[in-house]
Design a protein around this motif. Structure first.
Motif, PDB file in Angstrom:
ATOM      1  N   CYS A 131       4.580  -0.048 -12.283  1.00 46.52           N
ATOM      2  CA  CYS A 131       3.516   0.908 -11.938  1.00 46.52           C
ATOM      3  C   CYS A 131       2.712   1.351 -13.152  1.00 46.52           C
ATOM      4  O   CYS A 131       3.264   1.719 -14.176  1.00 46.52           O
ATOM      5  CB  CYS A 131       4.129   2.131 -11.254  1.00 46.52           C
ATOM      6  SG  CYS A 131       2.942   3.431 -10.903  1.00 46.52           S
ATOM      7  N   CYS A 179      -2.106   4.311 -11.292  1.00 42.69           N
ATOM      8  CA  CYS A 179      -3.536   4.335 -10.989  1.00 42.69           C
ATOM      9  C   CYS A 179      -3.850   5.264  -9.825  1.00 42.69           C
ATOM     10  O   CYS A 179      -4.978   5.701  -9.661  1.00 42.69           O
ATOM     11  CB  CYS A 179      -4.027   2.927 -10.677  1.00 42.69           C
ATOM     12  SG  CYS A 179      -3.435   2.323  -9.079  1.00 42.69           S
ATOM     13  N   CYS A 208      -2.339   3.810  -4.465  1.00 38.76           N
ATOM     14  CA  CYS A 208      -1.446   3.831  -3.301  1.00 38.76           C
ATOM     15  C   CYS A 208      -1.576   5.147  -2.538  1.00 38.76           C
ATOM     16  O   CYS A 208      -1.634   5.149  -1.313  1.00 38.76           O
ATOM     17  CB  CYS A 208       0.001   3.564  -3.716  1.00 38.76           C
ATOM     18  SG  CYS A 208       0.640   4.649  -5.001  1.00 38.76           S
ATOM     19  N   CYS A 261      -2.214  -2.100  -4.434  1.00 42.64           N
ATOM     20  CA  CYS A 261      -1.553  -1.860  -5.723  1.00 42.64           C
ATOM     21  C   CYS A 261      -1.944  -2.939  -6.746  1.00 42.64           C
ATOM     22  O   CYS A 261      -1.774  -4.124  -6.492  1.00 42.64           O
ATOM     23  CB  CYS A 261      -0.033  -1.839  -5.554  1.00 42.64           C
ATOM     24  SG  CYS A 261       0.835  -1.689  -7.135  1.00 42.64           S
TER      25      CYS A 261
HETATM   26  S1  SF4 Z   1      -1.021   1.636  -6.608  1.00 38.71           S
HETATM   27 FE1  SF4 Z   1       0.569   3.205  -6.835  1.00 38.71          FE
HETATM   28  S2  SF4 Z   1       2.404   2.015  -7.305  1.00 38.71           S
HETATM   29 FE2  SF4 Z   1       0.685   0.642  -7.688  1.00 38.71          FE
HETATM   30  S3  SF4 Z   1       0.220   0.907  -9.861  1.00 38.71           S
HETATM   31 FE3  SF4 Z   1      -1.092   2.328  -8.754  1.00 38.71          FE
HETATM   32  S4  SF4 Z   1       0.083   4.255  -8.739  1.00 38.71           S
HETATM   33 FE4  SF4 Z   1       1.516   2.624  -9.267  1.00 38.71          FE
END
Ligand code: SF4
Lengths: 472, 261
Positions: free
Chosen positions: A316, A319, A322, A376
């Motif tokens: 992770c 970002c 999700c 993701c």
């Molecule tokens: S989408 Fe969620 S799980 Fe994937 S990198 Fe971004 S914060 Fe992390």
């Protein structure tokens, strides 16, 4: 003892959140804004999916040699004059920060946005030790004034609206003219800037997080849109980087690949406004930079995840995509999760860091719709990992008895086709007469969870299998 | 129907095992009959093994791996001799095709699970992708919108197939649903474990449905349909809900989901 924010009242929190009109309005912006911006950025970059594979491969490679890359990072960082501290637990990390602050006689510390600081409950701990932490990221500053934890990992104050910020500023900035005009959002921003400027100059220690640590150079990398992180790490005499161990990547080249997916996934930007690399402490002849640099490397349960079925979570890059795409997050926001990390990533990470018994609702409160996984940037199979937590919960008998028993009876029947046929025949016979007239039920014993909010279609008179058998 | 497939002799026709799913079995048998009609018309012969029960999803998603594996073994044994297994549900098809192989550590069962996985399809994907069906012989007078149930969409790439087929139904007008790919809030046991959250999610969904031109909502998963139909009815919104198979098979003359005879 200081602890991070942790609430086990998920269901109650969720009900409150659903009834909170201001929160619901704020969540509407998440649901639209973030998703559209990301989509636009992704559409503009045809190789985005290829980049996601690459980003994932970089993280997978690093995780399978994590010890080597951490050692390499430590060596390079030391060469550049930084001190590296290993913290196995949250308490170790807090103590490491405190002892540095004590040694240099710090009274105030400025802070760039750092989720690790939230994870270890650093602010409350420093305050107890009579050291004043000042958040310099606007969102973090706002929630600090409000005494709240972040409700989103990249937009910590996303649940707060403009009017609330104005009220908070008037409440706290009592040295300013009470009659000043704060109607324009820009005036709020300049007031925060002006207040923070004095703080930057007064601070003895600056604490930042790190989006990445670079093994080949010993650098830490932060991305911000406000530039506050730069001031936090350059102005005070001492700079502390708080980072968890999975933040390390091998090379600068790797960082540039990850940055390309990070900003697009987070805010739809091609790159964040500021991307800052810092390596070691000020060298002779440098015009600015801290006299001392410390890097605190936090484990806090991550080595264990590295070795078990949750390893993929350590890819992770925080970002927030999700949660931006999560129907549960859209409905209840971040605070209801009752943990530092929220949304799908929080539902997987929080049990690993804070204990499954304290966070058991989180991996359960998902429909497994899979939208998180589909966006993701490092392709973490979030639903699968949530399911793994449910498996541990089941093994450890943490599930409520009613649910467990219901499941048992159903599974017992499903494994015995003849008995299953017989039982369903009896069930249909019993229910059909009641549902036939309207074709549905508006209340049903034992099904209040369903019929409290929606009607229940009536079952058939005779099952499909029995009807089919009768025909052929 | 595509001509090349209707010319099979019985001997050379693919043998399809229909996995009806527990919800279709108990709540909506006509979906099973509609599926049979569609699969037969595509040039296959269909059998319905009578000892089938459930695919095991409730156990699997509740963390009860051992019951899930036991049920999976049962399904594998019942269905592995067919040329194809077809399922009128994206989530049950995905359970077999995507998740069964992950359930077994021993090579013997993993191999059998993989083999079954490779020939298991969601109904509309089977018709369109495997049998090459490009139009159906059915009529439906109404304006239809389609909800993408999550598992079918994201685990099996079921998206264009049902839309393309629906558009060939005589008299049917198709309206794209706003946020069609967003979850309806059903989520199996989720909807009864977290009823308030589920309700908030389905409320957004029914608002989108009622805000469209459509008088009929179709989808490929009965669980999601029961959730959305139940909410539409509770809110007094007059949109009928049907499984996509009923419309494609021209068998949409019985009462819609949750409606009286
Ligand atoms: S989408 Fe969620 S799980 Fe994937 S990198 Fe971004 S914060 Fe992390």
């Amino acid at each position: 003892m200081s602890a991070p924010f942790l609430s086990q009242a998920f269901k109650e929190n969720a009900v409150d959140a659903l009834a909170n009109v201001e929160l619901q309005r704020a969540l509407g912006h998440v649901e639209r804004g973030f998703i559209q911006k990301r989509q636009k950025a992704v559409d503009a970059l045809p190789e985005f999916d290829a980049l996601r594979h690459e980003a994932r491969a970089i993280k997978d490679h690093t995780l399978s040699h994590l010890d080597l890359y951490l050692e390499a990072f430590e060596g390079k960082a030391r060469q550049a004059g930084a001190e590296v501290h290993w913290a196995e637990t949250a308490a170790d990390a807090r103590e490491a920060v405190l002892s540095i602050c004590r040694r240099v006689g710090a009274k105030t510390v400025t802070k760039g946005k750092s989720m690790i600081s939230e994870e270890i409950g650093l602010n409350a701990f420093l305050e107890k030790s009579e050291i004043k932490p000042i958040e310099t990221d606007l969102g973090e500053y706002i929630i600090q004034l409000r005494g709240e934890p972040p409700s989103h990992i990249i937009a910590p104050a996303v649940h707060v609206n403009r009017d609330q910020v104005e009220a908070d500023f008037r409440r706290v900035h009592t040295h300013l003219d009470p009659k000043r005009d704060l109607a324009d959002p820009v005036s709020l921003l300049s007031e925060a800037r002006a207040t923070l400027r004095d703080m930057f100059l007064a601070a003895d220690v600056g604490i930042t997080g790190a989006n990445f640590l670079v093994a080949e150079t010993g650098s830490s990398v932060i991305v911000t849109n406000e530039g506050n992180g730069d001031l936090t790490q350059i102005l005070p005499r001492v700079h502390i980087v708080l980072a968890s161990i999975e933040k390390v990547v091998p090379t600068l080249e790797d960082v540039s690949t990850l940055l390309r997916v990070l900003a697009r996934s987070a805010t739809g930007q091609e790159l964040s406004v500021y991307t800052t690399f810092s390596t070691g402490r000020r060298r002779p002849g440098d015009e600015d930079g801290p006299e001392e640099t410390h890097v605190i490397l936090l484990d806090n349960g991550r080595s264990e995840m590295l070795a078990n079925e949750f390893r993929e979570m350590l890819r992770c890059i925080r970002c927030g995509a999700c949660m931006n795409h999560c129907p549960i997050y859209h409905a209840i926001g971040g605070h209801a999760y009752g943990a530092t990390y929220v949304g799908p990533m929080g539902a997987v990470l929080a049990p690993g860091l804070f204990g499954l018994e304290n966070t058991a609702n989180l991996p359960n409160a998902s429909t497994f719709c899979g939208r998180c996984e589909s966006v993701c940037p490092v392709e973490i199979p979030l639903p699968k990992l949530m399911r793994h937590w449910r498996e541990r919960e089941y093994e450890r008998h943490l599930k409520p008895a009613a649910e467990r028993n219901g499941l048992r009876i159903w599974a017992f029947l499903a494994r015995r086709p003849k008995l299953y046929r017989l039982a369903t025949r009896i069930g249909l016979k019993a229910l059909h007469p009641f549902g036939r007239r309207r074709g549905r039920f508006s209340s049903l014993p034992l099904a209040g969870g369903w019929t409290g909010h929606r009607d229940m279609p009536a079952p058939a008179k005779t099952s499909f299998i029995d009807q089919w058998k009768a025909r052929s | 129907m595509s001509p090349e497939n209707t010319e099979h002799t019985t001997a050379s026709k693919p043998r399809v095992g229909l996995f009806a799913t527990c919800l279709v079995d108990l709540f909506r048998p006509q979906v099973g009959f509609a599926a049979i009609k569609l699969i037969e018309a595509s040039g296959c012969c269909v059998e319905v093994p009578e000892n089938q029960t459930c695919c095991g999803q409730p156990a699997y998603n509740s963390g009860d791996r051992s019951d899930a594996a036991a049920i999976a073994k049962q399904v594998i044994a019942i269905f592995e001799d067919y040329d194809y297994v077809v399922v009128p549900s994206g989530s049950c098809a995905a359970m077999i095709a995507r998740h069964y192989p992950e359930l077994f550590d021993d090579a013997y069962w993993a191999r059998r699970a993989m083999a079954l996985s490779a020939k298991t399809y969601e109904l509309t994907a089977f018709l369109y992708d495997v049998m090459g069906v490009r139009d159906v012989e059915a009529a439906f007078a109404g304006n239809v919108t389609y909800h993408d149930a999550c598992s079918g969409l994201r685990e099996l790439n079921v998206r264009d197939q049902p839309r393309e087929l629906l558009k060939t139904v005589d008299g049917l007008a198709f309206t794209e649903l706003k946020d069609a790919d967003v979850c309806c809030g059903f989520g199996g046991t989720f909807c009864v474990k977290y009823p308030e959250i589920s309700n908030a999610i389905v409320t957004k969904k029914t608002a989108a449905i009622a805000g469209s031109e459509a008088d009929t909502l179709v989808a490929g998963d009965l669980g999601c349909l029961m959730n959305m139909a139940g909410k539409l009815q509770r809110e007094g919104k007059h949109v009928h809900a049907r499984h996509v198979a009923e419309v494609l098979a021209g068998m949409a003359d019985s009462p819609a989901i949750g409606e009286a005879e």
